[in-house]
Design a protein around this motif. Structure first.
Motif, PDB file in Angstrom:
ATOM      1  N   HIS A 178      43.970  39.563  42.062  1.00  0.00           N
ATOM      2  CA  HIS A 178      42.538  39.885  41.971  1.00  0.00           C
ATOM      3  C   HIS A 178      42.134  40.139  40.515  1.00  0.00           C
ATOM      4  CE1 HIS A 178      38.961  41.887  44.159  1.00  0.00           C
ATOM      5  NE2 HIS A 178      38.609  41.705  42.896  1.00  0.00           N
TER       6      HIS A 178
ATOM      7  N   HIS B 123      38.804  39.106  37.432  1.00  0.00           N
ATOM      8  CA  HIS B 123      37.492  38.498  37.206  1.00  0.00           C
ATOM      9  C   HIS B 123      37.496  37.915  35.802  1.00  0.00           C
ATOM     10  CE1 HIS B 123      35.591  40.039  40.850  1.00  0.00           C
ATOM     11  NE2 HIS B 123      36.329  41.115  40.667  1.00  0.00           N
TER      12      HIS B 123
ATOM     13  N   LYS C 198      35.433  34.498  49.223  1.00  0.00           N
ATOM     14  CA  LYS C 198      35.329  35.950  49.087  1.00  0.00           C
ATOM     15  C   LYS C 198      34.103  36.417  49.853  1.00  0.00           C
ATOM     16  CE  LYS C 198      35.370  39.916  46.267  1.00  0.00           C
ATOM     17  NZ  LYS C 198      35.448  40.165  44.833  1.00  0.00           N
TER      18      LYS C 198
ATOM     19  N   HIS D 171      40.875  46.025  47.624  1.00  0.00           N
ATOM     20  CA  HIS D 171      40.579  47.450  47.358  1.00  0.00           C
ATOM     21  C   HIS D 171      41.007  48.318  48.552  1.00  0.00           C
ATOM     22  CE1 HIS D 171      38.442  45.366  44.269  1.00  0.00           C
ATOM     23  NE2 HIS D 171      37.468  44.997  45.059  1.00  0.00           N
TER      24      HIS D 171
ATOM     25  N   ASP E  76      41.987  43.686  39.291  1.00  0.00           N
ATOM     26  CA  ASP E  76      40.559  43.663  38.966  1.00  0.00           C
ATOM     27  C   ASP E  76      40.382  43.516  37.448  1.00  0.00           C
ATOM     28  OD1 ASP E  76      38.149  43.472  40.246  1.00  0.00           O
ATOM     29  OD2 ASP E  76      38.132  45.522  40.991  1.00  0.00           O
TER      30      ASP E  76
HETATM   31 ZN   LIG Z   1      36.933  42.597  42.020  1.00  0.00          ZN
END
Ligand SMILES: [Zn+2]
Length: 408
Positions: A84, A86, A195, A257, A326
């Motif tokens: 995960h 970005h 997603k 998460h 993340d």
């Molecule tokens: Zn994320």
């Protein structure tokens, strides 16, 4: 850092210590630290044979083969997978700083940093400018000449209009007809996964979530079923026990998460083989940002402790966990974030062998790349890291890979 790129014409034997759990096949630990010594025979760019070495004399070198002996203080492990990230974000301002498409050079630099961290595959968690698909294209182009992580792209996220998700998906959906159109578009664009945003962001004023799920169970089931028809696994952004449970009941592929989930929901995840990517490090990074504001600081500490407890329980219950950072979120660096997340898993009580399995084998499974990577095995290409053995006694010793072995 040492790098070694195996070429297809080479006949190479790599002699190294390994953890038997990370090898495919039946190998026995012989050293007190749980490792054993093997010879990995590589020809035509892939592993043709693995032999355990009990004595120096066990090593047979056919004519025309070269030997590469890795340092004694190293173990060889499969390359890491970040489930995960970005790639659109700058690791400082987060989505606030994302106001337009990201330049190719910036993405290329981030991909290089990821590779330097030993991460050879990643899944992009989406943004409204579709950076994941852009990055996948760039990574494939760069991989011709240099080592770059494989990118699994999710396109623009699906979220309910009027709820959290604009940064992840641009335009929200208002009906199932619109969901169908979005899935059709994702298939056309060549997304690897979908997603779906089922919850909002964490609110650091509270150590719990009161945000009801943004889609109903029936709606989620319909999304998962239609995505499945297109061959698209579903990753779900979900915080709160209710949201995670709904996602699991709907048959999603991975939960992202998953803060505030309960033991019962974890049990259900184990039964239904739904993977969990707990992403603790962005919350740990937020602790630095909120230092001094006692209410948030207290809540964040509670959220982290609860998540670590659940990670420990997930390990006990046999839930497949993937490691996701993340990365790109405020305070989460492309290379260092991964190490920090590993250390948080260690703080949850997981052994180095567990964490390395989660980082490689489980990650490859989450990304759908387990045929190519995740284990050191016959028939697979060399995509490995040399790590200092001292991490076996404590992950706190981990300062990044000492070597990368890859293929051309
Ligand atoms: Zn994320």
């Amino acid at each position: 850092m040492n790098r070694y790129q195996v070429t297809p014409s080479e006949k190479l034997i790599i002699v190294t210590d390994v953890l038997p759990a990370l090898l495919q096949g039946n190998y026995q630990p012989t050293a007190s630290d749980g490792t054993c010594q093997v010879a990995l025979y590589i020809e035509a760019g892939q592993v043709s044979q693995i032999r355990q070495l009990f004595n120096e004399t066990d090593l047979s070198v056919p004519p025309g083969w070269q030997i590469l002996k890795l340092p004694n203080q190293w173990i060889l492990v499969p390359a890491f997978v970040d489930c995960h990230v970005h790639l659109a974000l700058d690791a400082i301002t987060g989505f606030k700083g994302l106001t337009g498409p990201v330049a190719d050079e910036i993405i290329e630099r981030r991909l290089r940093e990821v590779a330097e961290g030993g991460i050879m595959a990643l899944r992009d968690g989406s943004d409204r400018f579709n950076t994941g698909l852009q990055a996948r294209y760039l990574s494939r182009k760069l991989s011709v000449n240099t080592i770059r992580p494989a990118v699994i792209a999710t396109g623009r996220a699906i979220f309910r209009k009027g709820f959290y998700g604009t940064n992840l998906g641009g335009e929200g959906v208002t009906s199932f007809h619109e969901v169908e159109n979005r899935l059709l578009q994702l298939r056309k664009e060549g997304a690897d996964q979908v997603k779906v945003v089922l919850s909002g962001l964490l609110n650091f004023s509270y150590a719990e979530s009161t945000d009801p799920p943004h889609f109903s169970l029936e709606e989620m089931k319909a999304i998962v079923a239609r995505a499945g028809e297109y061959g698209l696994p579903v990753m779900v952004h979900a915080n709160s026990d209710q949201a995670v449970r709904l996602a699991v009941q709907a048959g999603v592929h991975t939960v992202e998460h998953g803060f505030f989930l309960s033991a019962e929901t974890l049990q259900l995840m184990a039964e239904k083989d739904v993977a969990w990517v707990p992403t603790v490090v962005p919350v740990a990074a937020a602790l630095d940002l909120y230092q001094g504001s006692s209410r948030e600081e207290k809540a964040i500490k509670k959220i982290i402790e609860k998540q670590l407890k659940m990670i420990s329980l997930a390990r006990e219950l046999g839930v497949t966990m993937g490691l996701g950072t993340d990365a790109g979120a405020p305070g989460v660096d492309w290379k260092i974030g991964y190490r920090q997340e590993m250390k948080l898993f260690a703080r949850a009580g997981l052994s180095a062998a567990d964490i390395l399995t989660i980082a490689s084998e489980n990650g490859a499974k989450v990304l759908g790349l387990n045929k190519k990577m995740g284990k050191i095995a016959s028939g697979k290409k060399p995509c490995w890291l040399g790590l200092e053995k001292n991490i076996l006694s404590s992950m706190e010793n981990f300062k990044g890979p000492a070597g990368i072995i890859s293929f051309r």
